[in-house]
Enzyme design. Sequence first.
Site, PDB file in Angstrom:
ATOM      1  N   ASP A 192     -24.542  57.850 -42.673  1.00  0.00           N
ATOM      2  CA  ASP A 192     -24.486  59.252 -42.256  1.00  0.00           C
ATOM      3  C   ASP A 192     -25.812  59.916 -42.623  1.00  0.00           C
ATOM      4  O   ASP A 192     -26.711  59.258 -43.157  1.00  0.00           O
ATOM      5  CB  ASP A 192     -23.283  59.981 -42.875  1.00  0.00           C
ATOM      6  CG  ASP A 192     -22.695  61.009 -41.894  1.00  0.00           C
ATOM      7  OD1 ASP A 192     -23.450  61.897 -41.448  1.00  0.00           O
ATOM      8  OD2 ASP A 192     -21.498  60.912 -41.570  1.00  0.00           O
ATOM      9  N   HIS A 267     -25.775  62.031 -36.567  1.00  0.00           N
ATOM     10  CA  HIS A 267     -25.462  61.828 -37.988  1.00  0.00           C
ATOM     11  C   HIS A 267     -26.314  60.714 -38.606  1.00  0.00           C
ATOM     12  O   HIS A 267     -25.821  59.945 -39.435  1.00  0.00           O
ATOM     13  CB  HIS A 267     -23.973  61.470 -38.168  1.00  0.00           C
ATOM     14  CG  HIS A 267     -23.066  62.670 -38.190  1.00  0.00           C
ATOM     15  ND1 HIS A 267     -22.908  63.461 -39.301  1.00  0.00           N
ATOM     16  CD2 HIS A 267     -22.279  63.214 -37.234  1.00  0.00           C
ATOM     17  CE1 HIS A 267     -22.058  64.435 -39.021  1.00  0.00           C
ATOM     18  NE2 HIS A 267     -21.660  64.311 -37.771  1.00  0.00           N
ATOM     19  N   GLU A 333     -19.854  64.462 -33.093  1.00  0.00           N
ATOM     20  CA  GLU A 333     -20.659  65.645 -33.422  1.00  0.00           C
ATOM     21  C   GLU A 333     -22.149  65.476 -33.124  1.00  0.00           C
ATOM     22  O   GLU A 333     -22.983  65.762 -33.969  1.00  0.00           O
ATOM     23  CB  GLU A 333     -20.479  65.993 -34.909  1.00  0.00           C
ATOM     24  CG  GLU A 333     -19.055  66.327 -35.264  1.00  0.00           C
ATOM     25  CD  GLU A 333     -18.875  66.695 -36.729  1.00  0.00           C
ATOM     26  OE1 GLU A 333     -18.184  67.684 -36.991  1.00  0.00           O
ATOM     27  OE2 GLU A 333     -19.414  65.998 -37.605  1.00  0.00           O
ATOM     28  N   PHE A 425      -7.656  63.394 -45.681  1.00  0.00           N
ATOM     29  CA  PHE A 425      -7.273  63.458 -47.092  1.00  0.00           C
ATOM     30  C   PHE A 425      -8.348  64.136 -47.945  1.00  0.00           C
ATOM     31  O   PHE A 425      -8.225  64.185 -49.168  1.00  0.00           O
ATOM     32  CB  PHE A 425      -6.950  62.058 -47.630  1.00  0.00           C
ATOM     33  CG  PHE A 425      -5.610  61.516 -47.192  1.00  0.00           C
ATOM     34  CD1 PHE A 425      -4.827  62.178 -46.248  1.00  0.00           C
ATOM     35  CD2 PHE A 425      -5.110  60.340 -47.730  1.00  0.00           C
ATOM     36  CE1 PHE A 425      -3.598  61.687 -45.847  1.00  0.00           C
ATOM     37  CE2 PHE A 425      -3.875  59.835 -47.346  1.00  0.00           C
ATOM     38  CZ  PHE A 425      -3.124  60.502 -46.405  1.00  0.00           C
TER      39      PHE A 425
HETATM   40  C1  ACM Z   1     -15.541  63.486 -38.156  1.00  0.00           C
HETATM   41  O1  ACM Z   1     -14.754  63.991 -38.981  1.00  0.00           O
HETATM   42  N1  ACM Z   1     -16.697  64.078 -37.888  1.00  0.00           N
HETATM   43  C2  ACM Z   1     -15.214  62.278 -37.439  1.00  0.00           C
END
Ligand code: ACM
Length: 767
Positions: A192, A267, A333, A425
């Site tokens: 990420d 990301h 995103e 979670f």
């Molecule tokens: C995500 O929560 N961006 C997959």
Amino acid sequence: MKKLFFIILMFLISYTIFSQENIAIIPKPVSVVMHDGNFVIDAKTSILYNTSNKEIANAIHFFTSSIKEISGIDLKKNQHQEKSINFQIKQIPNIGKEGYQLQITPTNITIAANSNAGIVYAIQSILQLLPGVRTNAILKLPCLTIEDYPRFEWRGMHLDVSRHFFSPEIVKEYINLMARYKMNVFHWHLVDDQGWRIEIKKYPKLTSVGAWRVDYTNLVWGSRPQAKPNDDATYGGYYTQDQIKEIVAYAAERNITIVPEIEMPGHVASAIAAYPELSCSQKFQLPLTGGNYTNISSNYCAGNDSVFTFLQNVLTEVMQLFPSKYIHVGGDEVDKTPWKNCVKCQNRIKQEGLKNEEELQSYFMKRIEKFIISKNRKMIGWDEILEGGLAPEATVMSWRGEAGGIEAAKQKHNVVMTPGTPCYFDHYQTGPEGEPLAIGGMNTLKTVYDYEPISKELNDENKKYVLGAQANLWTEFITTAEHVEYMVLPRMLALAEVLWSKKDAKDWIDFNRRLQPSFKYFDEKGFHYSKGNFNVEIKPTSINNKLSVTLTSEIPNAIIVYTTNGTEPNTLSNVYTNPIVINASLTLKAAVVVNNKVMSVKPAEQKFVIHKAIGKNVMYQYSISKYYMANGNNSLTDGVTGTFAVNKYWHGINEKDLIATIDLAETKSVTNISINCLQKYADWIFLPTSVQFEISTDGINYTTVGKDVNNISTSIKEPTIKTFSTTFNQANARYIRVSAYNLKECPKGHPGEGKPAWLFADEIIVN
Ligand code: ACM
Ligand code: ZN
């Protein structure tokens, strides 16, 4: 006579010790039949199995080492003994690849399954019937017959190791906990913006640069400044390929497949930090320090062929390490702005005849899928991969609710359900008072337990594409093993039961009973866990214009105490039994009492106002967002006022004005009208610029009776509730029109600058 009495007594003892009600296996097995007597595991017990089967040898090793750990007993293998535990892999109909049969008699335990997976799960069931930690007690198992198999094939748990790096030991602990509750897919989020966590031999800078960020752990995630070029990047870590191989093998022994996620095309600020030529701007940067995205490249350039060469090389090494059929490629995103401003990306759009940047993302994913399929693997991605057209064989992980998953299943693509509610979670599970700081949201144990992965919108033909579901643990706010444990325990156990057990066998009360031995196990092992959701739900209902409230708790058999005079409830307060009729303006406070102790950290609280428009119909010029319908269409006249929780009682509307007309059903004398509105900067919710109040007797001709202009700055970050109101000379009105004017765009300097703003309103109070 005496002997008969003795036999009956023994029967009663064995029955009371091990009746069905005392079996506490989670997830609940498909079928358990209890018999009389016990099997005692001791030094006279031998394990019998076919030693030429290597897989079963691993399972046997797991079993014998577990028994040794709790009792010190070294079980003999393949020796003639008084008692035996017999492991068999053979053809058994109707229980599938992961099912098992377990038969316990006083002298034999027989474990049979179609594959090693079933053997592993039979062992887990046995271990749940035994003490969890070292004991000198006799290892006694009840005589029984279990037949058991899972409902879904994908029983997943995800862990984000980019936002925070967790050591191989912590990852193994996570896998071990998953295994105990028969979860079988570990989705490892390795890439990420804030860190690249997997060693790639061909591109060493991915970890020497991309795995390290400037340490701003002293600041809350969203408020961290971006690193400057010469800052020291000291915070992070990564897994070597050897460590990964070891973890993959560790998981495989527990029937857990690791699905690696190599996020793309967005990301990936960490990868770009290592190799700036992969981005559109090609500018130098450091990995993100937190949630601050200003002027950072987060996307690969989709117009640059060498990006695809890079990704194919990375994926080749990834596939050598992970035998998983599925390879997760992210896809969520993606901010398309850099692609809009990039010559190469725009050329790609032209050359490939694509309509827009959504189709460019689709092109990207399809090209990657082709490569993955060429290696005999399958591509899975977040639901954004639907936009611009789904790759031909892609599997969709639905996280923005279930809509993406439903759509993909209708297109006959496989789907894994991970909707934010209830599968994230990283959200709170109770409180939030008293909970460790979390990203927000609320997914209680019961909301997880009540989850049904097969949406009602899917017909019999499409249902079969739902492989299962998964919980996701994003770690922006989670930096320790203790916190990881706390967020997944006990919610993972609820999800395990959703995914394994028969749908019609679900039983919340019985699940809570079966949780208690797991709590004891967590205590003994030192695992942190949430001890329960002690929130009280205050639910208003309006029947025949009469307002009443029900109070509920998720704790079975909890006592709820309450006050209506603004004081804190205690063990001597009124005990809730029946709905409370509200016939005057008041503040209700309620708390859960267990064992004569108030459990809620902070009582639930709700203010009620009684006024002339209670229960009256409201019409809107623009529709209220379906996500913020509160109690339904008449939430503005239900006597219940919104709190600081955005999901509680507010009507939300995006970009548009809130223009509400109330029909009082008869002409009434009116002198004051007000409306409450919310500002919550972090959630893009702003106060209206002004509110106009009008009245009418015929619903056609309206008279303005006041206008209230907002005097609170849009830069105030503290959540703020403001009452807009007007008082005027007594007048007759049947219709009341309240127009709250939306700020329309998030203001300058806000993370959502220029994007649509939300307007949140609650109770319109008429007197
Ligand atoms: C995500 O929560 N961006 C997959
Ligand atoms: Zn580009």
